[in-house]
Design an enzyme around this catalytic site. Structure first.
Site, PDB file in Angstrom:
ATOM      1  CG  HIS A  74      44.805  33.334  44.351  1.00 55.40           C
ATOM      2  ND1 HIS A  74      46.028  33.018  43.856  1.00 55.40           N
ATOM      3  CD2 HIS A  74      44.223  34.166  43.444  1.00 55.40           C
ATOM      4  CE1 HIS A  74      46.193  33.612  42.688  1.00 55.40           C
ATOM      5  NE2 HIS A  74      45.110  34.305  42.412  1.00 55.40           N
ATOM      6  CD  GLU A  85      48.194  37.827  35.546  1.00 55.70           C
ATOM      7  OE1 GLU A  85      47.916  38.073  36.728  1.00 55.70           O
ATOM      8  OE2 GLU A  85      47.554  37.011  34.862  1.00 55.70           O
ATOM      9  CB  CYS A 117      41.568  43.439  37.613  1.00 55.76           C
ATOM     10  SG  CYS A 117      42.730  42.312  36.853  1.00 55.76           S
ATOM     11  CG  ASP A 145      50.047  36.690  39.454  1.00 56.51           C
ATOM     12  OD1 ASP A 145      50.669  36.047  40.314  1.00 56.51           O
ATOM     13  OD2 ASP A 145      48.907  36.370  39.061  1.00 56.51           O
ATOM     14  NE  ARG A 195      41.776  35.282  36.031  1.00 59.60           N
ATOM     15  CZ  ARG A 195      42.453  35.557  37.134  1.00 59.60           C
ATOM     16  NH1 ARG A 195      43.328  36.556  37.145  1.00 59.60           N
ATOM     17  NH2 ARG A 195      42.264  34.870  38.232  1.00 59.60           N
TER      18      ARG A 195
HETATM   19  C1  PEP Z   1      46.511  39.723  39.696  1.00 63.29           C
HETATM   20  O1  PEP Z   1      47.436  38.935  39.531  1.00 63.29           O
HETATM   21  O2  PEP Z   1      46.671  40.903  40.075  1.00 63.29           O
HETATM   22  C2  PEP Z   1      45.109  39.313  39.450  1.00 63.29           C
HETATM   23  C3  PEP Z   1      44.126  40.167  39.442  1.00 63.29           C
HETATM   24  O3  PEP Z   1      44.865  37.995  39.266  1.00 63.29           O
HETATM   25  P1  PEP Z   1      44.943  36.908  40.418  1.00 63.29           P
HETATM   26  O4  PEP Z   1      45.029  37.640  41.729  1.00 63.29           O
HETATM   27  O5  PEP Z   1      43.718  36.070  40.320  1.00 63.29           O
HETATM   28  O6  PEP Z   1      46.189  36.157  40.100  1.00 63.29           O
HETATM   29 MG    MG Z   2      47.120  37.130  38.455  1.00 63.59          MG
END
Ligand code: PEP
Ligand code: MG
Length: 574
Positions: free
Chosen positions: A194, A435, A506, A459, A337
């Site tokens: 992140h 995910e 995403c 994920d 989300r």
């Molecule tokens: C992902 O897991 O691809 C996603 C878009 O969510 P995050 O990166 O916030 O876990």
């Molecule tokens: Mg994710």
């Protein structure tokens, strides 16, 4: 001496600037003995650091940035109170005397003792104040270590500063949004951590997983950061510097050129329409989404509203944040989300870390375990749906049971608004993130009850390949081109298309221009990514011939040879 370090480039572009080392109280505090004759001097040094830290806090209070959260002033006052409390301003001096140690170490020992005391407090609010104690200690430590002005809360950041840290949490990096740092680099972290994701949203070149940057680089040294290749050049000579200045200009020029297609409709050469949405972390990010011509917000990571504070955002505060995004997107869809807290996104920086945070109480699991928090958020999202096109997105769903519980909570939130006569969109679409591999492999559970899906490839890849996305030691194993990953992503898109349920990607794969055609070939028509990537992905779509791509992607799905896959990808992108 000039030397080069290699890491993982997480956000493209070139930055040239001066190193600014970041310290954390829990790390990197030196311990040394001092002679009796130096005790008075060491105590005076400590007193002087307290005075400087107090002046910094006062100055921050006088220059609160416009748009800063309302709590900012209260937060500064709490820090001033902590700073002036004798447990912090006096007790370390007694330790300097009794232990004959340096001021930094005495302060760290006292911080540890205070944290222990806080942990045993029953009242959750008071217990949470230990984070503030740590932050105040960090501020004093920075002064003691000769680097006054806590990096993350400077009021006048330098545009040519490059932050060099051992590690930065997503909470640290989110604070950079109000600053103008040229770049940051860290020893730890992976490409889809992140921390890296926020770096992309900051639109500054950044490199992670450098391993020894924090120890090799000295304060103020000149650095070149190549965020595309992951290269950091320390103390470059004149020729190298000139070369990179040129490359920096070329990069900027390319970005300017891309702006020309901002308003162009996104279609492939054969006329198939594609939607390009933006991922955002905070309401202010809407500006970037609009600037780059996003068709909507495909992922609003609301958990960032939770970070860097001691309490939880109220329903009203959340509602205001969501409404602002919805109104500023001016009729375009906004996918909100629900909180994906846990794993590497902690509400409380000092909280106990679970044995396997990525496999622990995270995202929807945490929300179902904290129904009041979830209820507040659902009400706030529903209320914002009265002001535009809002969709609710649920992260980390893994089973029918979880899905049913979630839908029940949404029903309850709607009922409570009905009872109070509060308006909201009664047909608000509810979608789920795919995910977790188990969800991908039992897709019909989700297509049956949800209005749309969004594939979180970050994920999904983490859980499929068993690599912690935040761990730099396994970052090289992260591979979106792994045959299993390609086949599972294609399976999800195919399954959703067959069930006539809209599906987007995403995760970071959606913003990787090398993979745009692969995803198009799998049948994807909705992408959501950081605004910084929107225009280069659009340019790629505009130049794509679907028929050609589909033949090559079918070949990719049949291959399990990494070399062949790379060749097919190169052919597709040529
Ligand atoms: C992902 O897991 O691809 C996603 C878009 O969510 P995050 O990166 O916030 O876990
Ligand atoms: Mg994710």
């Amino acid at each position: 001496m000039s030397f080069t370090i290699h890491g993982i480039g997480v956000s493209g572009g070139i930055a040239i600037g001066h190193a600014q080392l970041v310290s954390h109280a829990q790390l990197e505090v030196a311990h040394y003995d001092i002679s009796k004759s130096r005790i008075a001097e060491e105590k005076a040094r400590f007193d002087a650091a307290i005075v400087t830290a107090r002046a910094e806090l006062a100055s921050l209070g006088e220059h609160i940035p416009a748009g800063a959260p309302a709590e900012f002033e209260a937060f500064l006052n709490v820090h001033l109170m902590i700073l002036d409390d004798p447990t912090l301003s006096e007790r370390p001096k007694q330790l300097i005397e009794s232990l004959q140690c340096n001021a930094e170490w005495a302060l760290k020992l006292q911080m540890d003792a205070l944290i222990d005391q806080f942990e045993s407090i029953e009242d959750g609010y008071l217990r949470d104040r230990k984070t503030d104690v740590v932050q105040v200690v960090e501020r004093i430590l920075k002064v003691l270590m000769g680097r006054p002005g806590q990096v993350l809360a400077r009021s006048a950041p330098e545009e040519n500063s490059i932050l060099v840290a051992h590690d930065l949490s997503p909470a640290d990096v989110i604070q950079f949004k109000s600053h103008q740092f040229a770049s940051f680099i860290t020893d730890l972290g992976g490409a889809t951590s992140h921390t890296a994701i926020i770096a992309r949203s900051l639109n500054i070149p950044s490199v992670v997983a450098l391993h020894h940057a924090r120890t090799l680089i000295r304060e103020n040294e000149v650095l070149i950061i190549d965020g595309s290749s992951g290269v950091v050049i320390v103390n470059p000579d004149k020729t190298v510097l000139a070369e990179y200045k040129l490359r920096q200009e070329q990069w900027e020029l390319e970005r300017l050129k891309l702006k020309r297609i901002r308003k162009t409709k996104t279609t492939t050469l054969d006329g198939t329409s594609v939607e390009l949405h933006a991922n955002i972390e905070l309401p202010d990010d809407v500006a970037g989404a609009r600037e780059n011509g996003a068709d909507g917000v495909g992922l609003f990571r609301t958990e960032f509203l939770y970070l860097n504070r001691g309490d939880q955002p109220s329903e009203d505060e959340q509602f205001e944040a969501y409404r602002r995004v919805v109104q500023e997107m001016d009729g375009r869809p906004v996918t909100i989300r629900t909180f994906d807290l846990g794993a590497d996104k902690h509400v409380d920086a000092a909280e106990r870390v679970a044995p396997n945070p990525a496999l622990g109480l995270r995202a929807i699991r945490l929300c179902l375990a904290e129904p009041q928090m979830f209820h507040r958020q659902l009400r706030a999202i529903l209320k914002s749906s009265h002001y535009g096109k809002v969709r609710i997105l649920i992260p980390m769903l893994s089973s029918a049971n979880e899905l049913n519980q979630t839908l029940h909570h949404i029903g309850e939130a709607k009922r409570s608004l009905d009872e109070e006569g509060i308006a909201y969109d009664k047909k608000i679409p509810v979608g789920g993130m795919i995910e977790i591999p188990a969800a991908a492999l039992s897709l019909s559970t989700f297509t049956r009850k949800l209005d749309f899906l969004s594939i979180g490839t970050n994920d999904l890849i983490q859980y499929m390949l068993a690599i912690d996305r935040a761990d730099d030691t396994v970052a090289h194993l992260y591979d979106p081109l792994h045959p299993a990953v390609l086949n599972l992503v294609a399976h999800i898109i195919r399954g959703a298309n067959r069930a006539d349920v809209p599906v987007a990607v995403c995760g970071e794969m959606a913003g990787d221009v090398r993979l745009t055609r692969v995803l198009l070939g799998f049948g994807l028509r909705q992408f959501s990514m950081h605004p910084a990537h929107l225009l280069s992905v659009k340019q790629q779509v505009l130049k794509s011939d679907l028929q050609e791509i589909i033949v090559l992607t079918q070949k990719m799905l049949r291959s399990d040879d990494p070399e062949k896959l790379e060749q097919l990808l190169a052919r597709m992108n040529s």
